[in-house]
Structure formats: structure tokens, C-alpha cells
Design a protein around this motif. Structure first.
Motif, PDB file in Angstrom:
ATOM      1  N   VAL A  22       0.839  -1.205   0.000  1.00 25.51           N
ATOM      2  CA  VAL A  22       0.000   0.000   0.000  1.00 25.51           C
ATOM      3  C   VAL A  22       0.868   1.247   0.000  1.00 25.51           C
ATOM      4  O   VAL A  22       0.561   2.239  -0.678  1.00 25.51           O
ATOM      5  N   TYR A  23       1.974   1.220   0.759  1.00 29.23           N
ATOM      6  CA  TYR A  23       2.878   2.371   0.754  1.00 29.23           C
ATOM      7  C   TYR A  23       3.503   2.573  -0.627  1.00 29.23           C
ATOM      8  O   TYR A  23       3.710   3.709  -1.064  1.00 29.23           O
ATOM      9  N   CYS A  66      -1.358  10.695   5.460  1.00 27.86           N
ATOM     10  CA  CYS A  66      -2.046   9.536   4.876  1.00 27.86           C
ATOM     11  C   CYS A  66      -1.282   8.255   5.158  1.00 27.86           C
ATOM     12  O   CYS A  66      -1.882   7.215   5.447  1.00 27.86           O
ATOM     13  N   GLY A  67       0.055   8.319   5.065  1.00 26.16           N
ATOM     14  CA  GLY A  67       0.855   7.133   5.361  1.00 26.16           C
ATOM     15  C   GLY A  67       0.747   6.704   6.810  1.00 26.16           C
ATOM     16  O   GLY A  67       0.730   5.512   7.119  1.00 26.16           O
ATOM     17  N   LEU A  68       0.656   7.667   7.730  1.00 25.36           N
ATOM     18  CA  LEU A  68       0.511   7.315   9.146  1.00 25.36           C
ATOM     19  C   LEU A  68      -0.859   6.740   9.445  1.00 25.36           C
ATOM     20  O   LEU A  68      -1.013   5.967  10.400  1.00 25.36           O
ATOM     21  N   LEU A  69      -1.870   7.092   8.645  1.00 23.14           N
ATOM     22  CA  LEU A  69      -3.207   6.555   8.870  1.00 23.14           C
ATOM     23  C   LEU A  69      -3.336   5.094   8.435  1.00 23.14           C
ATOM     24  O   LEU A  69      -4.270   4.411   8.855  1.00 23.14           O
ATOM     25  N   LEU A  70      -2.403   4.624   7.606  1.00 18.88           N
ATOM     26  CA  LEU A  70      -2.520   3.287   7.044  1.00 18.88           C
ATOM     27  C   LEU A  70      -2.011   2.193   7.968  1.00 18.88           C
ATOM     28  O   LEU A  70      -2.080   1.019   7.608  1.00 18.88           O
ATOM     29  N   THR A  71      -1.486   2.525   9.112  1.00 22.30           N
ATOM     30  CA  THR A  71      -0.954   1.513  10.023  1.00 22.30           C
ATOM     31  C   THR A  71      -1.365   1.807  11.450  1.00 22.30           C
ATOM     32  O   THR A  71      -1.634   2.958  11.808  1.00 22.30           O
ATOM     33  N   ALA A  75      -0.302   4.722  16.677  1.00 21.88           N
ATOM     34  CA  ALA A  75      -1.129   4.770  17.887  1.00 21.88           C
ATOM     35  C   ALA A  75      -0.561   3.861  18.968  1.00 21.88           C
ATOM     36  O   ALA A  75      -0.553   4.220  20.157  1.00 21.88           O
ATOM     37  N   ALA A  76      -0.052   2.688  18.574  1.00 24.89           N
ATOM     38  CA  ALA A  76       0.525   1.772  19.559  1.00 24.89           C
ATOM     39  C   ALA A  76       1.795   2.360  20.175  1.00 24.89           C
ATOM     40  O   ALA A  76       2.013   2.253  21.389  1.00 24.89           O
ATOM     41  N   ALA A  77       2.637   2.992  19.343  1.00 19.87           N
ATOM     42  CA  ALA A  77       3.860   3.606  19.873  1.00 19.87           C
ATOM     43  C   ALA A  77       3.531   4.774  20.795  1.00 19.87           C
ATOM     44  O   ALA A  77       4.167   4.947  21.851  1.00 19.87           O
ATOM     45  N   LEU A  78       2.555   5.584  20.426  1.00 20.01           N
ATOM     46  CA  LEU A  78       2.163   6.712  21.281  1.00 20.01           C
ATOM     47  C   LEU A  78       1.580   6.225  22.605  1.00 20.01           C
ATOM     48  O   LEU A  78       1.884   6.783  23.675  1.00 20.01           O
ATOM     49  N   HIS A  79       0.772   5.170  22.534  1.00 18.30           N
ATOM     50  CA  HIS A  79       0.192   4.615  23.764  1.00 18.30           C
ATOM     51  C   HIS A  79       1.285   4.049  24.673  1.00 18.30           C
ATOM     52  O   HIS A  79       1.256   4.243  25.889  1.00 18.30           O
ATOM     53  N   GLU A  80       2.259   3.377  24.068  1.00 14.54           N
ATOM     54  CA  GLU A  80       3.348   2.803  24.862  1.00 14.54           C
ATOM     55  C   GLU A  80       4.221   3.895  25.468  1.00 14.54           C
ATOM     56  O   GLU A  80       4.746   3.740  26.582  1.00 14.54           O
ATOM     57  N   TYR A  97      12.237   2.022  17.981  1.00 15.14           N
ATOM     58  CA  TYR A  97      12.166   1.137  16.814  1.00 15.14           C
ATOM     59  C   TYR A  97      10.794   1.235  16.141  1.00 15.14           C
ATOM     60  O   TYR A  97      10.701   1.286  14.909  1.00 15.14           O
ATOM     61  N   MET A  98       9.734   1.285  16.946  1.00 18.96           N
ATOM     62  CA  MET A  98       8.392   1.391  16.376  1.00 18.96           C
ATOM     63  C   MET A  98       8.218   2.705  15.621  1.00 18.96           C
ATOM     64  O   MET A  98       7.695   2.719  14.495  1.00 18.96           O
ATOM     65  N   CYS A  99       8.683   3.800  16.216  1.00 22.94           N
ATOM     66  CA  CYS A  99       8.553   5.101  15.553  1.00 22.94           C
ATOM     67  C   CYS A  99       9.390   5.166  14.283  1.00 22.94           C
ATOM     68  O   CYS A  99       8.932   5.684  13.247  1.00 22.94           O
ATOM     69  N   SER A 100      10.601   4.641  14.330  1.00 23.56           N
ATOM     70  CA  SER A 100      11.467   4.693  13.148  1.00 23.56           C
ATOM     71  C   SER A 100      10.922   3.831  12.022  1.00 23.56           C
ATOM     72  O   SER A 100      10.949   4.240  10.851  1.00 23.56           O
ATOM     73  N   SER A 101      10.393   2.642  12.341  1.00 24.62           N
ATOM     74  CA  SER A 101       9.844   1.777  11.297  1.00 24.62           C
ATOM     75  C   SER A 101       8.622   2.402  10.649  1.00 24.62           C
ATOM     76  O   SER A 101       8.416   2.285   9.431  1.00 24.62           O
ATOM     77  N   VAL A 102       7.806   3.088  11.454  1.00 21.62           N
ATOM     78  CA  VAL A 102       6.621   3.749  10.898  1.00 21.62           C
ATOM     79  C   VAL A 102       7.024   4.909  10.005  1.00 21.62           C
ATOM     80  O   VAL A 102       6.532   5.061   8.878  1.00 21.62           O
ATOM     81  N   LEU A 103       7.950   5.736  10.479  1.00 22.87           N
ATOM     82  CA  LEU A 103       8.347   6.905   9.708  1.00 22.87           C
ATOM     83  C   LEU A 103       9.075   6.520   8.424  1.00 22.87           C
ATOM     84  O   LEU A 103       8.926   7.191   7.399  1.00 22.87           O
ATOM     85  N   GLN A 104       9.857   5.451   8.463  1.00 21.12           N
ATOM     86  CA  GLN A 104      10.576   5.037   7.266  1.00 21.12           C
ATOM     87  C   GLN A 104       9.613   4.682   6.140  1.00 21.12           C
ATOM     88  O   GLN A 104       9.838   5.050   4.982  1.00 21.12           O
ATOM     89  N   ARG A 105       8.539   3.976   6.477  1.00 25.11           N
ATOM     90  CA  ARG A 105       7.578   3.603   5.440  1.00 25.11           C
ATOM     91  C   ARG A 105       6.667   4.758   5.060  1.00 25.11           C
ATOM     92  O   ARG A 105       6.312   4.923   3.886  1.00 25.11           O
TER      93      ARG A 105
END
Length: 306
Positions: A22-23, A66-71, A75-80, A97-105
Motif C-alpha cells: 500500500v505504501y 495519509c501514510g501514518l493513517l494506514l498503520t 497509535a501503539a507507539a504513542l500509547h506505549e 524502533y516502532m517510531c522509526s519503522s513507521v516513519l521510514q515507510r
């Protein structure tokens, strides 16, 4: 709207390969969007820079959202990150690691837009045509500074009467286009080198720590998903019990209309066992509050001992 929400939930809950696909489609959509975009510089001093930089930066910001809405991982990283420590420790490495993986994609489509825009050069010429030193070009040397700024603002508009026959306009346009393309290729080369180093050198330094971080980041995402599914199932059973109690006064009328009460009572008994002794709203709120403030430790042996 409901169908869009269902599609979004499907994409969020599916595997990582589907999300990566999707990305990729989002990046291709950014290319198609730019090719269909009708760029027309206002060619007015002080407005050129705002318009050019807006086209260069605003669409990437929208594509990033839009890319942040697709995963589900943001929300899980912010909650943690925001949750209280409670009975479970927080690992900053997992959150990073969660934030970097999300931002990379999520950054794929915005970066594609910026690189294509810089390689094309129109936005860069429109934004920075007024910043060029007019003394470097012969056609702007023997005029007043105000006239020079007016002519430089007209550089992106090649059909304008003021600069149609001015040879310096082409020189300024080529000059800015070269800078734009050089900047675009430099960004692309830096990103490729950074991706190569992160891909091949990072696992060489701490492979065990990387494996642990990846495992627990996946665990946090899956735990949040299963918790939401369990809450939905529990709320369904709780709502069913409340509705059955509400229609308790109509039992005789239901019997007269030949409803299968025996089956309904059996289902109600089974659902009461699934409610874990919760009988009112305050108990539900207390349970959710306990989950948020005092998450159980990651120790399955405690369950077996009970």
C-alpha cells in the motif's frame, strides 16, 4: 464513509507485506498526482516563494499523514510512550524502533514527491527566482533594484511580455534548474546511502538486541489489537445481558409467541460466565482503568500458578 472505515481497518490489521504494498501504491499515486498537477507560478514578488515552497512542502505533509493513517503502529507507539509505568517496565529502544519503522515507510511517498519536484525544477525556479543576484546576469545589471526584482519575479513565466525576449531570463532559469536538480539528486543519493548503511551495517553491531526490539515491538502492536477485539466481544456480551434483563418483564408475552427461551437462557448463562463477574458500568470502567495504569507484567508463569 463506513466502507472507507472498513477498508482502513482492513489495511491496518493486515500483514506487513500488504502494508508495504500500500505504501508503494501511495508513492506511485504521488507521482501520478504531480504529473496531473497544473503548476502555474503567480510571477509576483513575495508570492512566488510562498507558492513554490507550498507546492514543494504541503503535499508531502498530506502524504505523510495519509501514510501514518494506514498503520496501527503510530497509535501503539504513542500509547506505549504515554502509558504509566505500572507493573510493566517500558523499553525506550522498542518505542524508538516502532517510531522509526513507521516513519521510514510513511516517508516514502513524501520523499518521492519532493525528489520529483526538485528534478523537474519548476517549483524551485518559482520559489527562488527573486533570490538570485541580478549582478551575475548581464540583462539585469543596468536597471534599478526594483525593476530587477520585478523582472526576476517574471522569470518562471516565459510568455510574459517583460521577459519574453530577455536572454537573461533563460540564463536564470537554467541556473536555478541546475541547482534544483543537483539538490534532488543529492537527496536521493544520501537516502540511498543511509538506507544501505541501515540495512547492512546495523545488524552487524547488535543483532541480538535488534531481534529483541523487533519482537517486542510486534508484541505491543498485536497485544493492542487483541485487547481491542476482546473489548468488542466483552461489550457485545454485556450489551446482550442488559437487553435480556430489559425484556425480562415481557417473558410471558415472548412465551406466547413461541420464542425459544430455553436456547436463549443457555446462551445467557454462557455469556454471564464470559463477563467475568462484571455486572455494572463502574466495574467495567475500573477494569479498563486497571489495564491502562497497571498492565500485567510479561510473565505467563503467573497465570499457570493461579
Amino acid at each position: 464513509m463506513e466502507r472507507f472505515r472498513m477498508i482502513l481497518q482492513y489495511l491496518q490489521s493486515n500483514s506487513e507485506s500488504v502494508t508495504n504494498g500500500v505504501y508503494g501504491l501511495l508513492a506511485l499515486a504521488s507521482v501520478k498526482l504531480y504529473s496531473c498537477f497544473d503548476f502555474s507560478c503567480p510571477c509576483v514578488p513575495r508570492y512566488n516563494e510562498a507558492y513554490g515552497l507550498g507546492v514543494l512542502l504541503v503535499p508531502p505533509a498530506a502524504l505523510l499523514l495519509c501514510g501514518l493513517l494506514l498503520t496501527r503502529q503510530p497509535a501503539a507507539a504513542l500509547h506505549e510512550w504515554r502509558r504509566p509505568r505500572g507493573r510493566r517496565a517500558k523499553d525506550p529502544a522498542v518505542i524508538r524502533y516502532m517510531c522509526s519503522s513507521v516513519l521510514q515507510r510513511a516517508m516514502i511517498a513524501p520523499v518521492v514527491w519532493i525528489i520529483i519536484t526538485l528534478l523537474d525544477g519548476k517549483c524551485f525556479i518559482c520559489a527562488f527566482s527573486g533570490s538570485v543576484d541580478p549582478e551575475k546576469f548581464a540583462g539585469f545589471a543596468n536597471i534599478t533594484p526594483a525593476q530587477a526584482q520585478q523582472l526576476l519575479a517574471k522569470v518562471p513565466c516565459k510568455d510574459d511580455e517583460l521577459v519574453r525576449n530577455n536572454m537573461s531570463r533563460k540564463a536564470v532559469s537554467r541556473y536555478l534548474r541546475c541547482w534544483s536538480q543537483a539538490l534532488g539528486w543529492s537527496i536521493l543519493l544520501i537516502l540511498i546511502i543511509a538506507a544501505f548503511l541501515a540495512r547492512w551495517l546495523r545488524p552487524c553491531f547488535s543483532p541480538a538486541a535488534l531481534l529483541q526490539t523487533r519482537y517486542w515491538s510486534n508484541y505491543i502492536d498485536i497485544e493492542q489489537k487483541i485487547f481491542e477485539e476482546t473489548c468488542c466481544e466483552h461489550s457485545r456480551h454485556f450489551a446482550h445481558q442488559c437487553i435480556l434483563h430489559f425484556f425480562e418483564s415481557m417473558r410471558k408475552e415472548i412465551q406466547l409467541h413461541s420464542f425459544n427461551l430455553h436456547r436463549e437462557e443457555k446462551e445467557a448463562e454462557g455469556e454471564e460466565s464470559l463477563l467475568r463477574g462484571i455486572t455494572d458500568q463502574n466495574q467495567v470502567n475500573k477494569l479498563l482503568q486497571t489495564w491502562y495504569y497497571e498492565k500485567p507484567p510479561l510473565d505467563v508463569s503467573q497465570v499457570t500458578q493461579r
